[in-house]
Design a protein around this motif. Structure first.
Motif, PDB file in Angstrom:
ATOM      1  N   GLY A   1     154.346 -91.836 -28.624  1.00 17.89           N
ATOM      2  CA  GLY A   1     154.435 -93.282 -28.584  1.00 17.89           C
ATOM      3  C   GLY A   1     154.727 -93.749 -27.168  1.00 17.89           C
ATOM      4  O   GLY A   1     154.973 -92.944 -26.261  1.00 17.89           O
ATOM      5  N   THR A   2     154.721 -95.030 -26.951  1.00 17.04           N
ATOM      6  CA  THR A   2     154.938 -95.573 -25.606  1.00 17.04           C
ATOM      7  C   THR A   2     156.369 -96.051 -25.386  1.00 17.04           C
ATOM      8  O   THR A   2     156.743 -96.362 -24.260  1.00 17.04           O
ATOM      9  CB  THR A   2     153.985 -96.748 -25.352  1.00 17.04           C
ATOM     10  N   ALA A   3     157.161 -96.120 -26.448  1.00 14.15           N
ATOM     11  CA  ALA A   3     158.545 -96.589 -26.322  1.00 14.15           C
ATOM     12  C   ALA A   3     159.478 -95.400 -26.144  1.00 14.15           C
ATOM     13  O   ALA A   3     159.401 -94.411 -26.888  1.00 14.15           O
ATOM     14  CB  ALA A   3     158.948 -97.394 -27.555  1.00 14.15           C
ATOM     15  N   LYS A   4     160.354 -95.485 -25.157  1.00 10.16           N
ATOM     16  CA  LYS A   4     161.332 -94.428 -24.952  1.00 10.16           C
ATOM     17  C   LYS A   4     162.357 -94.434 -26.080  1.00 10.16           C
ATOM     18  O   LYS A   4     162.777 -95.494 -26.559  1.00 10.16           O
ATOM     19  CB  LYS A   4     162.040 -94.597 -23.609  1.00 10.16           C
ATOM     20  N   SER A   5     162.738 -93.240 -26.498  1.00  8.90           N
ATOM     21  CA  SER A   5     163.737 -93.106 -27.553  1.00  8.90           C
ATOM     22  C   SER A   5     164.501 -91.815 -27.310  1.00  8.90           C
ATOM     23  O   SER A   5     164.190 -91.040 -26.399  1.00  8.90           O
ATOM     24  CB  SER A   5     163.079 -93.098 -28.936  1.00  8.90           C
ATOM     25  N   VAL A   6     165.501 -91.573 -28.134  1.00  8.81           N
ATOM     26  CA  VAL A   6     166.319 -90.364 -28.011  1.00  8.81           C
ATOM     27  C   VAL A   6     166.200 -89.570 -29.304  1.00  8.81           C
ATOM     28  O   VAL A   6     166.344 -90.131 -30.401  1.00  8.81           O
ATOM     29  CB  VAL A   6     167.791 -90.717 -27.728  1.00  8.81           C
ATOM     30  N   SER A   7     165.918 -88.278 -29.172  1.00  9.54           N
ATOM     31  CA  SER A   7     165.857 -87.379 -30.322  1.00  9.54           C
ATOM     32  C   SER A   7     167.103 -86.511 -30.327  1.00  9.54           C
ATOM     33  O   SER A   7     167.456 -85.915 -29.297  1.00  9.54           O
ATOM     34  CB  SER A   7     164.606 -86.497 -30.256  1.00  9.54           C
ATOM     35  N   VAL A   8     167.754 -86.445 -31.487  1.00  8.74           N
ATOM     36  CA  VAL A   8     169.010 -85.708 -31.605  1.00  8.74           C
ATOM     37  C   VAL A   8     168.906 -84.728 -32.762  1.00  8.74           C
ATOM     38  O   VAL A   8     168.675 -85.141 -33.904  1.00  8.74           O
ATOM     39  CB  VAL A   8     170.195 -86.669 -31.855  1.00  8.74           C
ATOM     40  N   PRO A   9     169.061 -83.408 -32.507  1.00 11.48           N
ATOM     41  CA  PRO A   9     169.093 -82.463 -33.620  1.00 11.48           C
ATOM     42  C   PRO A   9     170.415 -82.578 -34.374  1.00 11.48           C
ATOM     43  O   PRO A   9     171.488 -82.674 -33.762  1.00 11.48           O
ATOM     44  CB  PRO A   9     168.952 -81.102 -32.938  1.00 11.48           C
ATOM     45  N   LEU A  10     170.346 -82.576 -35.702  1.00 13.77           N
ATOM     46  CA  LEU A  10     171.527 -82.739 -36.548  1.00 13.77           C
ATOM     47  C   LEU A  10     171.516 -81.653 -37.614  1.00 13.77           C
ATOM     48  O   LEU A  10     170.513 -81.483 -38.319  1.00 13.77           O
ATOM     49  CB  LEU A  10     171.527 -84.120 -37.204  1.00 13.77           C
TER      50      LEU A  10
ATOM     51  N   SER B   1     167.428-101.535 -24.962  1.00 12.05           N
ATOM     52  CA  SER B   1     166.811-101.909 -23.691  1.00 12.05           C
ATOM     53  C   SER B   1     166.545-100.643 -22.891  1.00 12.05           C
ATOM     54  O   SER B   1     167.356 -99.709 -22.896  1.00 12.05           O
ATOM     55  CB  SER B   1     167.729-102.841 -22.892  1.00 12.05           C
ATOM     56  N   THR B   2     165.397-100.609 -22.227  1.00 12.26           N
ATOM     57  CA  THR B   2     165.056 -99.447 -21.395  1.00 12.26           C
ATOM     58  C   THR B   2     165.060 -99.789 -19.915  1.00 12.26           C
ATOM     59  O   THR B   2     164.539 -99.032 -19.095  1.00 12.26           O
ATOM     60  CB  THR B   2     163.672 -98.897 -21.797  1.00 12.26           C
ATOM     61  N   ALA B   3     165.665-100.927 -19.570  1.00 12.89           N
ATOM     62  CA  ALA B   3     165.670-101.347 -18.162  1.00 12.89           C
ATOM     63  C   ALA B   3     166.340-100.314 -17.268  1.00 12.89           C
ATOM     64  O   ALA B   3     165.897-100.069 -16.136  1.00 12.89           O
ATOM     65  CB  ALA B   3     166.372-102.695 -18.026  1.00 12.89           C
ATOM     66  N   ALA B   4     167.409 -99.679 -17.776  1.00 10.41           N
ATOM     67  CA  ALA B   4     168.130 -98.693 -16.970  1.00 10.41           C
ATOM     68  C   ALA B   4     167.439 -97.341 -16.946  1.00 10.41           C
ATOM     69  O   ALA B   4     167.899 -96.418 -16.265  1.00 10.41           O
ATOM     70  CB  ALA B   4     169.552 -98.534 -17.500  1.00 10.41           C
ATOM     71  N   LEU B   5     166.323 -97.210 -17.687  1.00 12.83           N
ATOM     72  CA  LEU B   5     165.666 -95.917 -17.822  1.00 12.83           C
ATOM     73  C   LEU B   5     164.311 -95.875 -17.137  1.00 12.83           C
ATOM     74  O   LEU B   5     163.520 -94.964 -17.389  1.00 12.83           O
ATOM     75  CB  LEU B   5     165.485 -95.583 -19.314  1.00 12.83           C
ATOM     76  N   ARG B   6     164.024 -96.849 -16.287  1.00 17.67           N
ATOM     77  CA  ARG B   6     162.688 -96.947 -15.688  1.00 17.67           C
ATOM     78  C   ARG B   6     162.304 -95.681 -14.932  1.00 17.67           C
ATOM     79  O   ARG B   6     161.139 -95.286 -14.906  1.00 17.67           O
ATOM     80  CB  ARG B   6     162.621 -98.155 -14.753  1.00 17.67           C
ATOM     81  N   ARG B   7     163.279 -95.026 -14.313  1.00 14.03           N
ATOM     82  CA  ARG B   7     162.960 -93.860 -13.485  1.00 14.03           C
ATOM     83  C   ARG B   7     163.076 -92.547 -14.249  1.00 14.03           C
ATOM     84  O   ARG B   7     162.903 -91.475 -13.660  1.00 14.03           O
ATOM     85  CB  ARG B   7     163.890 -93.829 -12.268  1.00 14.03           C
TER      86      ARG B   7
END
Length: 411
Positions: free
Chosen positions: A264-273, A332-338
């Motif tokens: 996908g084009t949206a940044k997200s976080v994957s967490v194993p549980l 928000s992904t503003a802080a994740l641009r880089r």
């Protein structure tokens, strides 16, 4: 948490015979709550006939604490990975040679070419059912037809009216006009529909003359041969707009293998549980993501996988605890641009209770008859109901329990 092997709640301190009182022991058990998991360990033993400050040799002291009114929140801190979510492999759907491939990081939306096969574009359609047959006969119906109809409509093409779900559609070529559709077969038909009629099921589309014409117009626009016919491999059916994560093929390779992987084009976080902890996180829970530079981003649990996979252990073995994948969508992904990917720490905030009465977990006495109690400094036991456990505290309620009440606890 401490266990009273014989004591019952609200038992007067002097009710037992002195000999029995000397023999009565209370086993103090400290319950450690970390990351939302309560573990129980033996904390020590003291005589119920001694003051709460006295302890058997080598055992922890038993001190007094006050019941407090506070806010409790269940939290869980886990390692995760910042990225673009689940990876999907793209394979060519028909014979031919790859003549053009996208760059890593490119974003491709509906109707745009993902790659070129024999120098013809292979555009992206959104959907879940790939084209698996030639769509070349009026009246043909199926979920693949609906993918074509939905995408051409979304791209602005006039596809005409689609027969409603439940309609009967003739599946034989007709000289003119769209595929016939009516609430029921013709009056001359037998009670069972003629083999030339098929009912439209929910989620299916119908290849009408108007849709075939729209396909031809769209093919001309994108640079494909204007045949009005689509088949397997003519378009790449994907869940939505994609980002190219890796390219495995090269120009000149056969198109039948894996060409690339997309996300996908949206940044997200994957967490194993761990599957055993699945009840500790719910969809909709809030989460705080700590980035490598110690800055924070906030998000919400958007999905929890339902298929547990064995976790990888050191050495490459996959015999560890089965795990699920929790996906956190970022506000928000503003802080994740880089950052395209990075290891992160994720703290999940679950249920919150405000203004509840609480004591350290070590203050609980497990009664032999079931349930729990708190012990007053004089030895009297007060039965309590327990609620949320969080950060070494436990929510308690019961008759005689108020903020400021002094109770014994293992220290």
């Amino acid at each position: 948490m401490r266990r009273s092997e014989h004591a019952q709640a609200d038992e007067p301190p002097g009710s037992a015979a002195p000999g029995k009182a000397r023999k009565r022991v209370v086993i103090a058990v400290a319950a450690l709550l970390t990351a939302g998991v309560v573990g129980i360990s033996l904390a020590g033993v003291r005589s119920a006939g001694k003051p709460s400050g006295a302890a058997a040799s080598g055992a922890p002291r038993v001190s007094t604490v006050a019941v407090v009114r506070t806010d409790l929140s269940s939290t869980l801190s886990l390692n995760g990975t910042l990225g673009y979510g689940r990876t999907v492999s793209v394979k060519g759907g028909k014979d031919g040679l790859v003549t053009q491939l996208p760059a890593v990081g490119a974003k491709v939306s509906r109707g745009r070419s993902l790659y070129r096969l024999d120098d013809r574009p292979v555009p992206v359609f959104y959907g879940t059912t790939p084209l698996f047959r030639p769509l070349d006969t009026r009246g043909l119906m199926g979920r693949d037809v609906k993918v074509v109809a939905d995408n051409l409509r979304a791209l602005g093409y006039d596809i005409g009216a689609q027969p409603a779900s439940g309609s009967w559609v003739a599946q034989r070529p007709e000289p003119t006009g769209a595929a016939s559709a009516s609430p029921s077969p013709s009056p001359s038909a037998s009670p069972s529909p003629s083999p030339s009629y098929v009912r439209v099921k929910p989620g299916e589309g119908v290849l009408t003359a108007s849709l075939i014409a729209a396909v031809g117009r769209w093919q001309t626009q994108v640079g494909m041969p204007s045949t009005g016919v689509l088949g397997a491999g003519d378009v790449a059916v994907l869940p939505g707009e994609v980002r190219v994560g890796a390219v495995q093929a090269q120009p000149g390779d056969p198109a039948t293998g894996t060409l690339m992987s997309v996300t996908g084009t949206a940044k997200s976080v994957s967490v194993p549980l761990d599957a055993t902890d699945v009840d500790s996180i719910q969809q909709g829970d809030k989460a705080t993501v700590t980035l490598p530079d110690n800055s924070e981003a906030h998000g919400t649990v958007s999905a929890i996988s339902t298929d547990a996979q064995a976790s990888d252990q050191a050495g490459g073995d996959s015999g560890g605890t089965p795990q699920l994948v929790v996906t956190v969508s970022l506000d928000s992904t503003a802080a994740l641009r880089r950052l395209n990917s990075a290891p992160v720490q994720v703290q999940f905030t679950g249920q919150t209770k405000k203004g509840v009465l609480a004591v350290p977990v070590g203050a609980l006495l497990a009664l032999s008859g079931g349930g729990y109690a708190l012990q007053l400094p004089g030895g009297r036991l007060l039965a309590v109901e327990t609620g949320m456990f969080a950060k070494g505290l436990v929510e308690v309620s019961g008759t005689g329990i108020t903020a400021g009440t002094k109770v014994a606890t293992a220290s």
